[in-house]
Design an enzyme around this catalytic site. Structure first.
Site, PDB file in Angstrom:
ATOM      1  N   SER A 255      -2.498   4.422 -26.259  1.00  0.00           N
ATOM      2  CA  SER A 255      -1.512   4.742 -27.287  1.00  0.00           C
ATOM      3  C   SER A 255      -2.071   5.822 -28.208  1.00  0.00           C
ATOM      4  O   SER A 255      -3.086   5.606 -28.881  1.00  0.00           O
ATOM      5  CB  SER A 255      -1.187   3.499 -28.114  1.00  0.00           C
ATOM      6  OG  SER A 255      -0.503   3.903 -29.284  1.00  0.00           O
TER       7      SER A 255
ATOM      8  N   HIS B 287       1.090   6.359 -23.778  1.00  0.00           N
ATOM      9  CA  HIS B 287       2.018   5.562 -24.585  1.00  0.00           C
ATOM     10  C   HIS B 287       2.255   6.264 -25.925  1.00  0.00           C
ATOM     11  O   HIS B 287       1.312   6.557 -26.655  1.00  0.00           O
ATOM     12  CB  HIS B 287       1.416   4.170 -24.800  1.00  0.00           C
ATOM     13  CG  HIS B 287       2.336   3.199 -25.465  1.00  0.00           C
ATOM     14  ND1 HIS B 287       3.318   2.517 -24.784  1.00  0.00           N
ATOM     15  CD2 HIS B 287       2.425   2.792 -26.756  1.00  0.00           C
ATOM     16  CE1 HIS B 287       3.968   1.723 -25.624  1.00  0.00           C
ATOM     17  NE2 HIS B 287       3.443   1.874 -26.828  1.00  0.00           N
TER      18      HIS B 287
ATOM     19  N   ASP C  47       4.191   6.071 -29.440  1.00  0.00           N
ATOM     20  CA  ASP C  47       4.846   5.147 -30.374  1.00  0.00           C
ATOM     21  C   ASP C  47       5.692   5.916 -31.377  1.00  0.00           C
ATOM     22  O   ASP C  47       5.164   6.573 -32.274  1.00  0.00           O
ATOM     23  CB  ASP C  47       3.782   4.339 -31.123  1.00  0.00           C
ATOM     24  CG  ASP C  47       3.167   3.265 -30.247  1.00  0.00           C
ATOM     25  OD1 ASP C  47       3.926   2.502 -29.632  1.00  0.00           O
ATOM     26  OD2 ASP C  47       1.920   3.204 -30.170  1.00  0.00           O
TER      27      ASP C  47
ATOM     28  N   MET D  52       8.167   5.792 -34.430  1.00  0.00           N
ATOM     29  CA  MET D  52       8.548   4.886 -35.530  1.00  0.00           C
ATOM     30  C   MET D  52       9.384   5.650 -36.547  1.00  0.00           C
ATOM     31  O   MET D  52       9.064   6.807 -36.865  1.00  0.00           O
ATOM     32  CB  MET D  52       7.295   4.344 -36.219  1.00  0.00           C
ATOM     33  CG  MET D  52       6.330   3.670 -35.251  1.00  0.00           C
ATOM     34  SD  MET D  52       4.968   2.927 -36.134  1.00  0.00           S
ATOM     35  CE  MET D  52       3.948   2.363 -34.766  1.00  0.00           C
TER      36      MET D  52
ATOM     37  N   HIS E 125       7.856   4.576 -26.524  1.00  0.00           N
ATOM     38  CA  HIS E 125       8.214   3.282 -27.127  1.00  0.00           C
ATOM     39  C   HIS E 125       8.959   3.556 -28.426  1.00  0.00           C
ATOM     40  O   HIS E 125       8.346   3.941 -29.421  1.00  0.00           O
ATOM     41  CB  HIS E 125       6.899   2.502 -27.358  1.00  0.00           C
ATOM     42  CG  HIS E 125       7.070   1.182 -28.023  1.00  0.00           C
ATOM     43  ND1 HIS E 125       5.999   0.478 -28.538  1.00  0.00           N
ATOM     44  CD2 HIS E 125       8.170   0.422 -28.268  1.00  0.00           C
ATOM     45  CE1 HIS E 125       6.443  -0.656 -29.063  1.00  0.00           C
ATOM     46  NE2 HIS E 125       7.750  -0.704 -28.919  1.00  0.00           N
TER      47      HIS E 125
ATOM     48  N   MET F 105      10.503   2.571 -31.581  1.00  0.00           N
ATOM     49  CA  MET F 105      10.634   1.544 -32.627  1.00  0.00           C
ATOM     50  C   MET F 105      11.539   2.117 -33.704  1.00  0.00           C
ATOM     51  O   MET F 105      11.087   2.488 -34.795  1.00  0.00           O
ATOM     52  CB  MET F 105       9.241   1.192 -33.165  1.00  0.00           C
ATOM     53  CG  MET F 105       8.443   0.339 -32.186  1.00  0.00           C
ATOM     54  SD  MET F 105       6.690   0.348 -32.563  1.00  0.00           S
ATOM     55  CE  MET F 105       6.207   1.833 -31.710  1.00  0.00           C
TER      56      MET F 105
ATOM     57  N   MET G  70       5.751  -7.435 -26.913  1.00  0.00           N
ATOM     58  CA  MET G  70       4.920  -7.096 -28.070  1.00  0.00           C
ATOM     59  C   MET G  70       3.999  -8.280 -28.373  1.00  0.00           C
ATOM     60  O   MET G  70       4.458  -9.409 -28.554  1.00  0.00           O
ATOM     61  CB  MET G  70       5.788  -6.806 -29.302  1.00  0.00           C
ATOM     62  CG  MET G  70       6.600  -5.534 -29.239  1.00  0.00           C
ATOM     63  SD  MET G  70       5.652  -4.019 -28.945  1.00  0.00           S
ATOM     64  CE  MET G  70       4.510  -3.999 -30.331  1.00  0.00           C
TER      65      MET G  70
ATOM     66  N   ASP H  30       1.759  -4.902 -25.344  1.00  0.00           N
ATOM     67  CA  ASP H  30       1.401  -3.917 -26.373  1.00  0.00           C
ATOM     68  C   ASP H  30       1.010  -4.609 -27.672  1.00  0.00           C
ATOM     69  O   ASP H  30       1.820  -5.320 -28.262  1.00  0.00           O
ATOM     70  CB  ASP H  30       2.636  -3.015 -26.594  1.00  0.00           C
ATOM     71  CG  ASP H  30       2.369  -1.848 -27.538  1.00  0.00           C
ATOM     72  OD1 ASP H  30       1.214  -1.642 -27.942  1.00  0.00           O
ATOM     73  OD2 ASP H  30       3.348  -1.147 -27.864  1.00  0.00           O
TER      74      ASP H  30
END
Ligand code: DX5
Ligand code: ZN
Length: 215
Positions: free
Chosen positions: A7, A32, A34, A36, A65, A67, A136, A174
């Site tokens: 990540s 990966h 992330d 957000m 991913h 979020m 998660m 994760d």
């Protein structure tokens, strides 16, 4: 063999290209990413322009991913930026089936992520549509948190559900993944381990990836 997805949340953003090349050379299988939005989770990270920029520097598949609230608004921008997998959170939309279909319309793989408190039954009816389920094992928002052990039981139950419908979907885990819990996660049925601090927080990331893989 288990796949490893470093990540970049834990990478040095001032040296992002080198940080990506470092894990690619060290044997990473996926990258990966992330995303957000400061609403679904209390933190802000990358948008599509960053994904598009780093698409030019690596061959690694991009495991995005999301979020974010209203994930339906972000599928197209991230698909066009170069995502290979887009994973949305079940908690972020009342129209999970529709958003999953829209990811597949871009001919990329569709994943659904579940927070630690979200039961597996919320994806039961669409399980056969999914390429990946992300369990998660921390509450999303930050790297470097402690692994929540109940994730193991959840992965085991999910593995059974997938086998019952003969689904080839992959199970990704994760949050708080380390070389100490990697073997248990694999035994429970995980196919992909995401790791941020366990890879970027150590001096020898090649050894870190190797020790996560050799389980
Ligand atoms: C957490 C992110 C994770 C995070 C994992 O919200 O989704 O991908 O980067 O970091 P570690 O491995 O440090 O828990
Ligand atoms: Zn993540």
């Amino acid at each position: 063999m288990i796949q490893i997805a470093p990540s970049i949340l834990s990478a040095d953003f001032a040296r992002l290209e080198q940080e990506i090349l470092k894990v690619e050379t060290a044997g990473a299988d996926l990258l990966h990413i992330d995303v957000m939005d400061g609403h679904f989770v209390p933190n802000l990270t990358f948008g599509p322009p960053v994904v598009k920029a780093i698409r030019k520097v690596t061959q690694l598949p991009f495991d995005v991913h999301l979020m974010v609230d209203k994930p339906e608004e972000y599928v197209r921008p991230f698909a066009e930026a170069g995502a290979n997998i887009i994973t949305i959170h079940a908690e972020a939309t009342p129209h999970l089936h529709r958003v999953v279909q829209s990811i597949k319309e871009h001919r990329i793989q569709a994943g659904v992520a579940l927070n630690p408190a979200t039961p597996l039954c919320v994806i039961e009816e669409i399980l056969h549509d999914l390429d990946l389920i992300l369990i998660m094992s921390v509450n999303p928002g930050f790297g470097g948190q402690k692994f929540i052990p109940s994730a193991l039981k959840k992965i085991r139950r999910l593995k059974t559900m997938l086998m019952q419908i003969n689904s080839p979907a992959l199970i990704e885990v994760d949050g708080g993944v380390t070389s100490e819990n990697a073997a248990q996660l694999k035994d429970a049925g995980a196919d992909i381990l995401v790791a941020g601090s366990a890879i970027y927080g150590v001096v020898d990331c090649q050894a870190a990836i190797a020790s996560l893989k050799k389980v």
